[in-house]
Design a protein around this motif. Sequence first.
Motif, PDB file in Angstrom:
ATOM      1  N   PRO A   1       0.804  -1.225   0.000  1.00 40.50           N
ATOM      2  CA  PRO A   1       0.000   0.000   0.000  1.00 40.50           C
ATOM      3  C   PRO A   1       0.839   1.278   0.000  1.00 40.50           C
ATOM      4  CG  PRO A   1      -0.067  -1.064   2.150  1.00 40.50           C
ATOM      5  CD  PRO A   1       0.596  -2.019   1.220  1.00 40.50           C
ATOM      6  N   ASN A   2       1.988   1.254   0.663  1.00 38.07           N
ATOM      7  CA  ASN A   2       2.849   2.442   0.673  1.00 38.07           C
ATOM      8  C   ASN A   2       3.438   2.707  -0.711  1.00 38.07           C
ATOM      9  OD1 ASN A   2       2.994   3.376   3.600  1.00 38.07           O
ATOM     10  ND2 ASN A   2       3.505   1.211   3.835  1.00 38.07           N
ATOM     11  N   GLU A   3       3.808   1.637  -1.400  1.00 38.82           N
ATOM     12  CA  GLU A   3       4.298   1.777  -2.766  1.00 38.82           C
ATOM     13  C   GLU A   3       3.185   2.304  -3.674  1.00 38.82           C
ATOM     14  OE1 GLU A   3       6.065  -0.930  -6.470  1.00 38.82           O
ATOM     15  OE2 GLU A   3       5.402  -1.883  -4.605  1.00 38.82           O
TER      16      GLU A   3
ATOM     17  N   ALA B   1      -1.042   6.796 -12.218  1.00 38.30           N
ATOM     18  CA  ALA B   1      -2.439   6.457 -12.515  1.00 38.30           C
ATOM     19  C   ALA B   1      -3.313   7.636 -12.115  1.00 38.30           C
ATOM     20  CB  ALA B   1      -2.872   5.194 -11.785  1.00 38.30           C
ATOM     21  N   GLU B   2      -4.519   7.698 -12.707  1.00 37.07           N
ATOM     22  CA  GLU B   2      -5.452   8.789 -12.423  1.00 37.07           C
ATOM     23  C   GLU B   2      -6.616   8.346 -11.546  1.00 37.07           C
ATOM     24  OE1 GLU B   2      -5.898  11.066 -16.492  1.00 37.07           O
ATOM     25  OE2 GLU B   2      -5.519   8.918 -16.822  1.00 37.07           O
ATOM     26  N   ILE B   3      -6.870   7.038 -11.548  1.00 33.31           N
ATOM     27  CA  ILE B   3      -7.952   6.442 -10.771  1.00 33.31           C
ATOM     28  C   ILE B   3      -7.348   5.327  -9.926  1.00 33.31           C
ATOM     29  CG2 ILE B   3     -10.123   5.138 -10.902  1.00 33.31           C
ATOM     30  CD1 ILE B   3     -10.577   6.484 -13.672  1.00 33.31           C
ATOM     31  N   LEU B   4      -7.831   5.174  -8.692  1.00 32.38           N
ATOM     32  CA  LEU B   4      -7.287   4.146  -7.819  1.00 32.38           C
ATOM     33  C   LEU B   4      -8.370   3.167  -7.390  1.00 32.38           C
ATOM     34  CD1 LEU B   4      -4.870   3.066  -6.145  1.00 32.38           C
ATOM     35  CD2 LEU B   4      -5.687   4.527  -4.261  1.00 32.38           C
ATOM     36  N   ILE B   5      -8.066   1.857  -7.530  1.00 35.88           N
ATOM     37  CA  ILE B   5      -8.899   0.803  -6.949  1.00 35.88           C
ATOM     38  C   ILE B   5      -8.081   0.159  -5.833  1.00 35.88           C
ATOM     39  CG2 ILE B   5     -10.150  -1.346  -7.319  1.00 35.88           C
ATOM     40  CD1 ILE B   5     -10.497  -0.665 -10.217  1.00 35.88           C
ATOM     41  N   THR B   6      -8.613   0.167  -4.627  1.00 29.79           N
ATOM     42  CA  THR B   6      -7.875  -0.385  -3.488  1.00 29.79           C
ATOM     43  C   THR B   6      -8.788  -1.215  -2.593  1.00 29.79           C
ATOM     44  OG1 THR B   6      -6.546   0.167  -1.532  1.00 29.79           O
ATOM     45  CG2 THR B   6      -8.254   1.732  -2.149  1.00 29.79           C
ATOM     46  N   ASP B   7      -8.203  -2.256  -2.011  1.00 29.30           N
ATOM     47  CA  ASP B   7      -8.919  -3.007  -0.988  1.00 29.30           C
ATOM     48  C   ASP B   7      -9.015  -2.128   0.252  1.00 29.30           C
ATOM     49  OD1 ASP B   7     -10.146  -4.942   0.525  1.00 29.30           O
ATOM     50  OD2 ASP B   7      -8.644  -6.500   0.142  1.00 29.30           O
ATOM     51  N   VAL B   8      -9.898  -2.472   1.150  1.00 25.93           N
ATOM     52  CA  VAL B   8     -10.052  -1.704   2.385  1.00 25.93           C
ATOM     53  C   VAL B   8      -9.128  -2.255   3.467  1.00 25.93           C
ATOM     54  CG1 VAL B   8     -11.646  -0.963   4.183  1.00 25.93           C
ATOM     55  CG2 VAL B   8     -12.428  -1.113   1.813  1.00 25.93           C
ATOM     56  N   VAL B   9      -9.141  -3.582   3.630  1.00 31.92           N
ATOM     57  CA  VAL B   9      -8.319  -4.215   4.665  1.00 31.92           C
ATOM     58  C   VAL B   9      -6.988  -4.643   4.057  1.00 31.92           C
ATOM     59  CG1 VAL B   9      -8.167  -6.077   6.343  1.00 31.92           C
ATOM     60  CG2 VAL B   9     -10.388  -5.042   5.837  1.00 31.92           C
ATOM     61  N   ILE B  10      -5.930  -3.874   4.365  1.00 34.46           N
ATOM     62  CA  ILE B  10      -4.582  -4.165   3.877  1.00 34.46           C
ATOM     63  C   ILE B  10      -3.617  -3.998   5.047  1.00 34.46           C
ATOM     64  CG2 ILE B  10      -2.841  -3.638   2.119  1.00 34.46           C
ATOM     65  CD1 ILE B  10      -4.954  -2.098   0.579  1.00 34.46           C
TER      66      ILE B  10
ATOM     67  N   ASN C   1      -0.624  -2.865   7.284  1.00 34.85           N
ATOM     68  CA  ASN C   1       0.237  -1.680   7.372  1.00 34.85           C
ATOM     69  C   ASN C   1      -0.465  -0.371   6.993  1.00 34.85           C
ATOM     70  OD1 ASN C   1       2.482  -3.291   8.148  1.00 34.85           O
ATOM     71  ND2 ASN C   1       2.888  -3.753   5.987  1.00 34.85           N
ATOM     72  N   LEU C   2      -1.239  -0.386   5.910  1.00 32.45           N
ATOM     73  CA  LEU C   2      -1.921   0.854   5.499  1.00 32.45           C
ATOM     74  C   LEU C   2      -3.205   0.484   4.766  1.00 32.45           C
ATOM     75  CD1 LEU C   2      -1.703   3.988   5.378  1.00 32.45           C
ATOM     76  CD2 LEU C   2      -0.647   3.705   3.128  1.00 32.45           C
ATOM     77  N   GLY C   3      -4.345   0.635   5.440  1.00 31.61           N
ATOM     78  CA  GLY C   3      -5.625   0.232   4.853  1.00 31.61           C
ATOM     79  C   GLY C   3      -6.140   1.220   3.823  1.00 31.61           C
ATOM     80  N   GLY C   4      -7.124   0.751   3.061  1.00 31.03           N
ATOM     81  CA  GLY C   4      -7.693   1.578   2.009  1.00 31.03           C
ATOM     82  C   GLY C   4      -8.324   2.861   2.514  1.00 31.03           C
ATOM     83  N   LEU C   5      -8.952   2.818   3.695  1.00 31.26           N
ATOM     84  CA  LEU C   5      -9.573   4.023   4.239  1.00 31.26           C
ATOM     85  C   LEU C   5      -8.510   5.074   4.578  1.00 31.26           C
ATOM     86  CD1 LEU C   5     -12.313   2.468   6.569  1.00 31.26           C
ATOM     87  CD2 LEU C   5     -12.575   3.311   4.223  1.00 31.26           C
ATOM     88  N   SER C   6      -7.387   4.605   5.094  1.00 32.28           N
ATOM     89  CA  SER C   6      -6.283   5.527   5.399  1.00 32.28           C
ATOM     90  C   SER C   6      -5.691   6.105   4.116  1.00 32.28           C
ATOM     91  CB  SER C   6      -5.193   4.811   6.193  1.00 32.28           C
ATOM     92  OG  SER C   6      -5.667   4.392   7.461  1.00 32.28           O
ATOM     93  N   ILE C   7      -5.585   5.282   3.087  1.00 27.43           N
ATOM     94  CA  ILE C   7      -5.097   5.758   1.787  1.00 27.43           C
ATOM     95  C   ILE C   7      -6.012   6.859   1.264  1.00 27.43           C
ATOM     96  CG2 ILE C   7      -4.768   5.119  -0.633  1.00 27.43           C
ATOM     97  CD1 ILE C   7      -3.829   2.367   0.354  1.00 27.43           C
ATOM     98  N   SER C   8      -7.326   6.612   1.379  1.00 26.15           N
ATOM     99  CA  SER C   8      -8.302   7.600   0.916  1.00 26.15           C
ATOM    100  C   SER C   8      -8.129   8.925   1.643  1.00 26.15           C
ATOM    101  CB  SER C   8      -9.722   7.057   1.125  1.00 26.15           C
ATOM    102  OG  SER C   8     -10.680   8.007   0.719  1.00 26.15           O
ATOM    103  N   GLU C   9      -7.914   8.867   2.942  1.00 26.23           N
ATOM    104  CA  GLU C   9      -7.722  10.094   3.724  1.00 26.23           C
ATOM    105  C   GLU C   9      -6.479  10.844   3.266  1.00 26.23           C
ATOM    106  OE1 GLU C   9      -7.632   8.708   7.721  1.00 26.23           O
ATOM    107  OE2 GLU C   9      -9.820   8.653   7.931  1.00 26.23           O
ATOM    108  N   LYS C  10      -5.424  10.118   2.927  1.00 28.90           N
ATOM    109  CA  LYS C  10      -4.181  10.746   2.487  1.00 28.90           C
ATOM    110  C   LYS C  10      -4.325  11.366   1.094  1.00 28.90           C
ATOM    111  CE  LYS C  10      -1.124   7.804   5.260  1.00 28.90           C
ATOM    112  NZ  LYS C  10      -0.621   8.885   6.117  1.00 28.90           N
ATOM    113  N   LEU C  11      -5.282  10.871   0.319  1.00 29.21           N
ATOM    114  CA  LEU C  11      -5.492  11.394  -1.035  1.00 29.21           C
ATOM    115  C   LEU C  11      -6.575  12.476  -1.077  1.00 29.21           C
ATOM    116  CD1 LEU C  11      -5.323   8.116  -3.161  1.00 29.21           C
ATOM    117  CD2 LEU C  11      -3.552   9.851  -2.860  1.00 29.21           C
TER     118      LEU C  11
END
Length: 240
Positions: free
Chosen positions: A39-41, A51-60, A62-72
């Motif tokens: 997820p960090n990569e 990429a312009e669009i991101l598809i991510t799982d929620v439960v990952i 070290n860094l979950g999808g919800l946290s990724i969303s907050e950072k973006l």
Amino acid sequence: MDRIFKVGLIDYEVSALINLGEIIDMIPEFEVGFKTTDPNEGLSKILSGEAEILITDVVIPNLGGLSISEKLEGTGIPIIFCSAHDRFAVSGYQLNAAYFILKPAFFTEVSKALHTARMKLESSNEKALMGRENVRLINGSGGITGETIDVSEIVYLEQSANVTTLHFINDKKFVVSSLTNFLKGLKYSNLVRVHKSFAVNILLIKKINFTQITLKNDQKIPLGRGYREGLNDYFSDKIL
């Protein structure tokens, strides 16, 4: 050739990445920009423009999808959550996710998700373009002054000889230009010509009568006969 949108994939399950990649390969207008189980990569790659669009799982791990969303948040990058746990759907939409796909992912849902994300991305880009189109450099009597103005903040324009005065709420600027040339080429402007020497911000009109317009600051602007019909046409489908 139609524009191709690049999609980033983050999922700790390699099989899920393979499945999503194969589906995306079948959908015109989209291609995989990157895919990773880290997820960090993935966050680094999406922020660097791979990429312009991101598809991510929620439960990952070290860094979950919800946290990724907050950072973006604030980047304008549409995020699609793809998870086996539908209880995360509400959380995803609260974070303004473009779509939620329930695993296992199938063609129809991925296609819907990507086209929804594309519309969201294009809308975001259009708004940004509107902002850029509204900004203009002042061409004063001494040439380009380097001062910028936001066209959307103009209350009304007034032409005298070859100078157009830009009236703002608490200020005014002078531009060496005819009113015709100033208005020409403005793509996202609320400025409408109502007289040979005047144009007004149509969002700030308070009252219209046969020969005069009253703005919300109570400024009176003459309404020319030749411009009355165009103004009436604008409001024809906005009568209560």
